[in-house]
Design a protein around this motif. Structure first.
Motif, short mmCIF file in Angstrom:
data_model
loop_
_atom_site.label_atom_id
_atom_site.label_comp_id
_atom_site.label_asym_id
_atom_site.label_seq_id
_atom_site.Cartn_x
_atom_site.Cartn_y
_atom_site.Cartn_z
N LYS A 1 -53.31 -58.37 -59.39
CA LYS A 1 -52.29 -58.77 -58.41
C LYS A 1 -52.36 -60.29 -58.17
O LYS A 1 -51.35 -60.95 -57.96
N ARG A 2 -53.58 -60.82 -58.19
CA ARG A 2 -53.75 -62.28 -58.02
C ARG A 2 -53.11 -63.04 -59.18
O ARG A 2 -52.37 -64.01 -58.98
N ASP A 3 -53.40 -62.60 -60.41
CA ASP A 3 -52.86 -63.28 -61.59
C ASP A 3 -51.34 -63.23 -61.59
O ASP A 3 -50.67 -64.22 -61.89
N TYR A 4 -50.80 -62.08 -61.22
CA TYR A 4 -49.35 -61.89 -61.16
C TYR A 4 -48.75 -62.83 -60.09
O TYR A 4 -47.76 -63.52 -60.35
N LYS B 1 -38.51 -65.27 -52.19
CA LYS B 1 -39.04 -64.08 -51.52
C LYS B 1 -39.92 -63.25 -52.45
O LYS B 1 -40.93 -62.68 -52.02
N VAL B 2 -39.53 -63.16 -53.72
CA VAL B 2 -40.29 -62.34 -54.66
C VAL B 2 -41.70 -62.90 -54.86
O VAL B 2 -42.67 -62.15 -55.00
N ALA B 3 -41.82 -64.22 -54.83
CA ALA B 3 -43.13 -64.86 -54.98
C ALA B 3 -43.96 -64.65 -53.71
O ALA B 3 -45.15 -64.37 -53.77
N LYS B 4 -43.31 -64.82 -52.56
CA LYS B 4 -44.00 -64.61 -51.27
C LYS B 4 -44.50 -63.17 -51.16
O LYS B 4 -45.64 -62.92 -50.71
N VAL C 1 -47.60 -62.73 -53.34
CA VAL C 1 -48.76 -63.36 -52.71
C VAL C 1 -49.28 -62.47 -51.58
O VAL C 1 -50.50 -62.26 -51.45
N ASP C 2 -48.37 -61.92 -50.77
CA ASP C 2 -48.78 -61.04 -49.66
C ASP C 2 -49.51 -59.80 -50.17
O ASP C 2 -50.53 -59.38 -49.61
N GLU C 3 -48.99 -59.21 -51.25
CA GLU C 3 -49.61 -58.01 -51.83
C GLU C 3 -51.00 -58.32 -52.38
O GLU C 3 -51.93 -57.51 -52.23
#
Length: 275
Positions: free
Chosen positions: A121-124, A170-173, A176-178
């Motif tokens: 999830k971090r790499d993504y 928004k998709v990037a935010k 990052v939240d996930e």
């Protein structure tokens, strides 16, 4: 180190407030020249100076040294350390288009990431963040928990210590939240390694290289290219990238011109005529 060089380094550190890395680069370049000729830089005539500089065969390296020398001599002239206004000409370097990836290329790379664990999830999130923000990797890795707020990114550790605010998709935010929720690590910085420490530049490089085959900086170029191709004004792109000069941003106009040329060659009937 000569007195004049010490004064110059103090000037760019205190008065101009350049970043620590920039000051170290100037110091390294100028001290190396003084050391090679065993004389203060201000005492060297142009011919001897050029003999040292042109020992650097790589033109980009040479131009960086010339930039340092010119900045030093300009300072000495303004401070009346020297009566001559010396300015050395830069070596000509062919203009090359910056390497970039298309949105489809980036999506293909993202599809390779296993997001069943927090590292994935971090790499993504990191790749999406770099492409959505256009930040330099140094700026990205300095990101702290409070620097993203209501769809805006506060870039606090920008080049030359100049802060800026840019919108974040928004998709990037969401990505990052996930990642932040899944990592469940008590940390100061957003991007961390598996131990909870701050993610290093080499680790970030390995991530983008693994999934996209490029360095993180290529995602910055991809961000700018996407904006230019989408019709963004060059000055807006300059502001978003944090470029001090519009001249730096203008390299992306070559992409726009190439797009226009390709369109004419494909669509105009005369472009297909053989003479």
């Amino acid at each position: 180190m000569s007195n004049e060089l010490e004064a110059f380094l103090e000037y760019i550190t205190v008065t101009r407030a350049l970043s620590k890395k920039s000051v170290e680069a100037y110091k390294s370049d100028l001290c190396a020249i003084e050391k090679k000729l065993s004389k203060p830089l201000i005492c060297l005539d142009t011919q001897k100076l050029m003999s040292v500089l042109f020992s650097y065969k790589n033109k980009r390296t040479l131009n960086r040294k010339l930039s340092s020398v010119n900045a030093f001599f300009e300072f000495c002239y303004k401070q009346h350390f020297s009566s001559q206004k010396t300015k050395l000409k830069f070596a000509k370097i062919p203009k090359l288009l910056p390497k970039f990836l298309s949105y489809e290329d980036i999506l293909s790379g993202l599809d390779l990431i296993d997001r069943t664990n927090w590292i994935g999830k971090r790499d993504y999130a990191l790749i999406l963040f770099l492409y959505a923000s256009g930040t330099r990797i140094s700026e990205c890795l300095e990101l702290m928990l409070g620097d993203i707020e209501e769809g805006w990114l506060h870039v606090r550790h920008a080049k030359g210590e100049k802060e800026r605010i840019v919108p974040l998709a928004k998709v990037a935010k969401k990505a990052v939240d996930e990642y932040m929720f899944a990592s469940a690590i008590n940390k100061e910085y957003v991007w961390c390694n598996y131990q909870g420490g701050k993610l290093s530049r080499i680790s970030a490089y390995k991530i983008t290289q693994k999934y996209l085959g490029v360095s993180p900086h290529v995602l910055r170029h991809s961000y700018a290219t996407s904006l230019i191709r989408g019709g963004a004004d060059l000055r807006v792109v300059q502001e978003l990238l944090g470029h001090a000069s519009l001249l730096t941003t203008q390299i992306y106009t070559h992409i726009q011109k190439q797009d226009l040329k390709d369109t004419v060659e494909v669509c105009h009937p005369m472009a297909k005529e053989k003479i």
